[in-house]
Design a protein around this motif. Structure first.
Motif, mmCIF file in Angstrom:
data_model
loop_
_atom_site.group_PDB
_atom_site.id
_atom_site.type_symbol
_atom_site.label_atom_id
_atom_site.label_comp_id
_atom_site.label_asym_id
_atom_site.label_seq_id
_atom_site.Cartn_x
_atom_site.Cartn_y
_atom_site.Cartn_z
ATOM 1 N N PRO A 277 7.007 -3.690 -2.538
ATOM 2 C CA PRO A 277 7.407 -2.489 -3.269
ATOM 3 C C PRO A 277 7.631 -2.740 -4.758
ATOM 4 O O PRO A 277 7.410 -1.851 -5.578
ATOM 5 C CB PRO A 277 8.726 -2.100 -2.583
ATOM 6 N N VAL A 278 8.082 -3.958 -5.121
ATOM 7 C CA VAL A 278 8.327 -4.264 -6.527
ATOM 8 C C VAL A 278 7.021 -4.284 -7.315
ATOM 9 O O VAL A 278 6.929 -3.762 -8.425
ATOM 10 C CB VAL A 278 9.054 -5.617 -6.662
ATOM 11 N N LEU A 279 5.979 -4.876 -6.733
ATOM 12 C CA LEU A 279 4.692 -4.983 -7.414
ATOM 13 C C LEU A 279 3.867 -3.708 -7.320
ATOM 14 O O LEU A 279 3.116 -3.377 -8.240
ATOM 15 C CB LEU A 279 3.885 -6.149 -6.811
ATOM 16 N N GLY A 280 3.992 -3.003 -6.196
ATOM 17 C CA GLY A 280 3.099 -1.884 -5.936
ATOM 18 C C GLY A 280 3.188 -0.775 -6.965
ATOM 19 O O GLY A 280 2.157 -0.283 -7.451
ATOM 20 N N GLN B 93 -6.717 11.555 -4.669
ATOM 21 C CA GLN B 93 -8.101 11.262 -5.010
ATOM 22 C C GLN B 93 -9.046 11.345 -3.818
ATOM 23 O O GLN B 93 -10.226 11.673 -3.988
ATOM 24 C CB GLN B 93 -8.194 9.881 -5.664
ATOM 25 N N LEU B 94 -8.566 11.035 -2.626
ATOM 26 C CA LEU B 94 -9.414 11.097 -1.436
ATOM 27 C C LEU B 94 -9.143 12.350 -0.611
ATOM 28 O O LEU B 94 -9.733 12.513 0.458
ATOM 29 C CB LEU B 94 -9.204 9.845 -0.573
ATOM 30 N N ALA C 112 -0.487 1.287 -13.558
ATOM 31 C CA ALA C 112 -1.315 0.715 -14.617
ATOM 32 C C ALA C 112 -2.808 0.736 -14.290
ATOM 33 O O ALA C 112 -3.635 0.981 -15.187
ATOM 34 C CB ALA C 112 -0.862 -0.723 -14.897
ATOM 35 N N PHE C 113 -3.179 0.491 -13.023
ATOM 36 C CA PHE C 113 -4.593 0.273 -12.706
ATOM 37 C C PHE C 113 -5.160 1.202 -11.636
ATOM 38 O O PHE C 113 -6.353 1.144 -11.339
ATOM 39 C CB PHE C 113 -4.806 -1.180 -12.249
ATOM 40 N N GLY C 114 -4.337 2.035 -11.010
ATOM 41 C CA GLY C 114 -4.833 2.916 -9.971
ATOM 42 C C GLY C 114 -4.636 2.322 -8.585
ATOM 43 O O GLY C 114 -4.327 1.141 -8.416
ATOM 44 N N TRP C 115 -4.849 3.157 -7.550
ATOM 45 C CA TRP C 115 -4.529 2.739 -6.186
ATOM 46 C C TRP C 115 -5.417 1.612 -5.684
ATOM 47 O O TRP C 115 -4.990 0.785 -4.882
ATOM 48 C CB TRP C 115 -4.597 3.930 -5.231
ATOM 49 N N ALA C 116 -6.672 1.546 -6.133
ATOM 50 C CA ALA C 116 -7.573 0.501 -5.632
ATOM 51 C C ALA C 116 -7.097 -0.896 -6.004
ATOM 52 O O ALA C 116 -7.454 -1.880 -5.336
ATOM 53 C CB ALA C 116 -8.988 0.731 -6.164
ATOM 54 N N ALA C 117 -6.271 -0.994 -7.052
ATOM 55 C CA ALA C 117 -5.827 -2.312 -7.507
ATOM 56 C C ALA C 117 -4.974 -3.022 -6.477
ATOM 57 O O ALA C 117 -4.939 -4.266 -6.448
ATOM 58 C CB ALA C 117 -5.058 -2.183 -8.817
ATOM 59 N N VAL C 118 -4.276 -2.280 -5.602
ATOM 60 C CA VAL C 118 -3.445 -2.952 -4.601
ATOM 61 C C VAL C 118 -4.306 -3.671 -3.565
ATOM 62 O O VAL C 118 -3.811 -4.550 -2.843
ATOM 63 C CB VAL C 118 -2.492 -1.964 -3.896
ATOM 64 N N PHE C 119 -5.586 -3.320 -3.483
ATOM 65 C CA PHE C 119 -6.509 -4.041 -2.603
ATOM 66 C C PHE C 119 -7.321 -5.088 -3.370
ATOM 67 O O PHE C 119 -7.604 -6.161 -2.842
ATOM 68 C CB PHE C 119 -7.449 -3.049 -1.911
ATOM 69 N N VAL D 108 0.808 -1.212 0.000
ATOM 70 C CA VAL D 108 0.000 0.000 0.000
ATOM 71 C C VAL D 108 0.847 1.270 0.000
ATOM 72 O O VAL D 108 0.382 2.341 -0.407
ATOM 73 C CB VAL D 108 -0.962 -0.002 1.212
ATOM 74 N N ASN D 109 2.105 1.170 0.440
ATOM 75 C CA ASN D 109 2.958 2.365 0.499
ATOM 76 C C ASN D 109 3.070 3.053 -0.854
ATOM 77 O O ASN D 109 3.086 4.286 -0.943
ATOM 78 C CB ASN D 109 4.351 1.999 1.011
ATOM 79 N N ASN D 110 3.174 2.272 -1.934
ATOM 80 C CA ASN D 110 3.332 2.860 -3.264
ATOM 81 C C ASN D 110 2.067 3.541 -3.751
ATOM 82 O O ASN D 110 2.109 4.321 -4.705
ATOM 83 C CB ASN D 110 3.744 1.774 -4.269
ATOM 84 N N ALA D 111 0.921 3.232 -3.121
ATOM 85 C CA ALA D 111 -0.343 3.824 -3.559
ATOM 86 C C ALA D 111 -0.685 5.101 -2.802
ATOM 87 O O ALA D 111 -1.655 5.779 -3.163
ATOM 88 C CB ALA D 111 -1.481 2.802 -3.379
ATOM 89 N N LEU D 112 0.076 5.441 -1.782
ATOM 90 C CA LEU D 112 -0.301 6.572 -0.931
ATOM 91 C C LEU D 112 -0.410 7.905 -1.669
ATOM 92 O O LEU D 112 -1.366 8.661 -1.424
ATOM 93 C CB LEU D 112 0.685 6.685 0.238
#
Length: 538
Positions: free
Chosen positions: A152-155, A39-40, A161-168, A29-33
């Motif tokens: 971190p490699v995947l995030g 957005q929020l 590519a898909f936006g922050w919601a994709a990590v969940f 989730v760190n990479n999505a912050l």
């Protein structure tokens, strides 16, 4: 209940996949912050709680999760935890506000606290052969560590590519598949009939929660802030009361005699300290690579692949070393390698090239991989199966708290050094003198808009403070390596009586029941904390 041989592989695959998912969620989730903040419309405090809300609930309820599994059945509690984690992941992906996202993250933490202790204790029961169990626990531990390493490699690429919601969202199909498979292949074990330790559960949840909350808020609010001091006092009082209650309880959720066994104490200390040092490094490395060296999130994630590769290599190696020589060699080696890596990282600054310090990432990955597996194997070998849930929960609670405390303590070292270094620098560079009081809260992100000379001063001060924090982490790990070496030192061979050969020496850190005598392996019989034997000091 004996598990059919054909199901053992499916059991192991199910437990590995779910633990990988839980560990991955700690860091991905760190990479999505940044995207979440945009957005929020989240402030820094809100984003911090998106990350730490998970850790808060996870650390506070791990012991409770282990006790519930022992009491009501590990399969049942594991499935409940996996369902809650999957539901929390979907809720997080659908969140439209910061508050909703934080609540969903806490639900994920609750699910992880229920499924984590059951995962290791189920392995203990399914794989009854000593060598087979060592291989299974080694793979399980390696996959768990891999989840932390590849986050971190995947995030970065996923968010790009898909936006922050994709990590969940990535957790949802894994969780659903895990639920369906686990319901079919996981065996159930007889639940304990003793009463629940309700006072202990309440005190542990309150104490761990207050401690984690204070450590999270301390760096941001200041360690003398009234709320932080009040929470620290609550944590000290409730955790002290928890120890008193557990010492007097006839059926404690945390048997304090667990720590009378020097081998178990050494394994627990290793788990705590490896998280202390390496979670702190994992927190600081993205700041160094992205905000000072100018790397993108995806590039910084890919740069961590050597560390990931070494974890994969080291996990089976450490499992084999533990089975052959006991836990002392891999644990001390792993802690020493991590201490070396952190210390070496403090030698590189802003202008360092990746090729110059990639060996440091390899060293830290090897150290992490060497440590995770022996800790798990040691605990499972030396604890009564009836207390496996408690032991697993204790181990994971210490690991989680080690990570939170490591980030807080090393972050406090960095912040204090940064504040003192920058107190006069802006004034000397012609910037307003009051700027120095605000820099620690904005470094390194907020320094981009500053004049070039001030920006250079900020970067130099940050590197200096980071180096001090890394050296402190290295010193702490080196001290832990020495202490673990002393705790796990082999017993002295008794002097044989005149005319006799005396008993054969035992491998260091291994229960007497697993030693070989006369060339034949004796049956595996775990050592229990309830009845310390001579093996407890081995």
């Amino acid at each position: 209940m004996k598990t059919p041989a054909r199901h053992k592989g499916l059991v192991l695959a199910t437990l590995c996949a779910t633990m990988f998912m839980a560990m991955l969620d700690n860091v991905i989730v760190n990479n999505a912050l940044p995207r979440i903040g945009q957005q929020l419309h989240s402030g820094v405090s809100g984003l911090q709680w998106v990350v730490e809300g998970y850790s808060l609930v996870y650390a506070a309820l791990l012991l409770t999760g282990g006790t519930l599994g022992d009491r009501y059945g590990r399969r049942r509690i594991f499935l409940t935890g996996l369902a809650l984690f999957t539901a929390g992941s979907a809720a997080a992906a659908l969140s439209g506000s910061t508050g909703t996202l934080i609540a969903a993250r806490m639900l994920q933490g609750l699910g992880a606290a229920l499924l984590t202790p059951g995962s290791l204790s189920i392995l203990r029961h399914v794989f009854t052969d000593e060598k087979e169990r060592a291989r299974a626990v080694g793979l399980w531990s390696g996959v768990s560590a891999l989840g932390l390493a590849v986050g971190p490699v995947l995030g970065g690429p996923i968010v790009d590519a898909f936006g922050w919601a994709a990590v969940f969202w990535i957790n949802v199909p894994i969780g659903v598949a895990g639920l369906l498979l686990a319901a079919r292949v996981l065996p159930e074990f007889a639940a304990r009939t003793r009463r629940l330790d309700l006072p202990g559960q309440a005190l542990s949840a309150l104490g761990c929660g207050a401690l984690v909350y204070a450590l999270i808020e301390g760096p941001a609010r200041g360690w003398t802030d009234t709320r932080v001091l009040a929470l620290a006092a609550v944590a000290a009082l409730t955790l002290s009361a928890f120890l008193v209650v557990e010492a007097r309880s006839p059926d404690p959720m945390l048997d304090l005699r667990f720590f009378r066994d020097r081998v178990l104490a050494g394994a627990a200390l290793s788990g705590f300290m490896i998280s202390f040092g390496m979670f702190g490094a994992a927190f600081f490395l993205p700041l160094l690579m992205q905000d000072v060296m100018g790397w993108s999130p995806s590039d910084a994630g890919v740069a961590g692949l050597p560390m990931t590769a070494m974890i994969v290599v080291a996990a089976p190696l450490s499992s084999a070393l533990t089975s052959r020589h006991g836990p002392r060699l891999p644990l001390v080696t792993g802690l020493t390698l991590c201490a070396t890596g952190l210390g070496a990282l403090s030698l590189y600054g802003t202008h360092a090239h990746y090729a110059q310090y990639v060996w440091v990432l390899l060293t830290m990955g090897l150290g992490m991989g060497m440590t995770f597996t022996p800790v798990s194997i040691t605990v499972m070998r030396r604890v009564d199966p009836a207390r496996a849930g408690m032991a697993s929960a204790t181990l994971n609670t210490l690991r989680e708290l080690g990570g939170v405390i490591g980030i807080a303590v090393l972050g406090a070292v960095l912040g204090s050094r940064l504040t003192s270094t920058l107190a006069d620098s802006p004034h000397r560079l012609g910037a307003p003198s009051e700027l120095g009081r605000h820099l620690p809260s904005t470094v390194p992100d907020g320094a981009g808009a500053l004049p070039a000379p001030v920006r250079d001063a900020v970067d130099a001060a940050f590197i200096d403070a980071l180096h001090l924090a890394l050296r402190c982490g290295s010193s702490a790990l080196a001290g832990a390596a020495l202490l673990v070496a002393l705790l796990l030192r082999p017993p002295r061979r008794p002097t044989p009586p005149p005319g006799g050969e005396g008993p054969a020496p035992q491998p260091e850190g291994m229960p007497a029941a697993t030693c070989r005598t006369s060339g034949t392996a004796s049956p595996s019989r775990p050592v229990t904390p309830q009845r310390p034997s001579s093996a407890s000091s081995s």
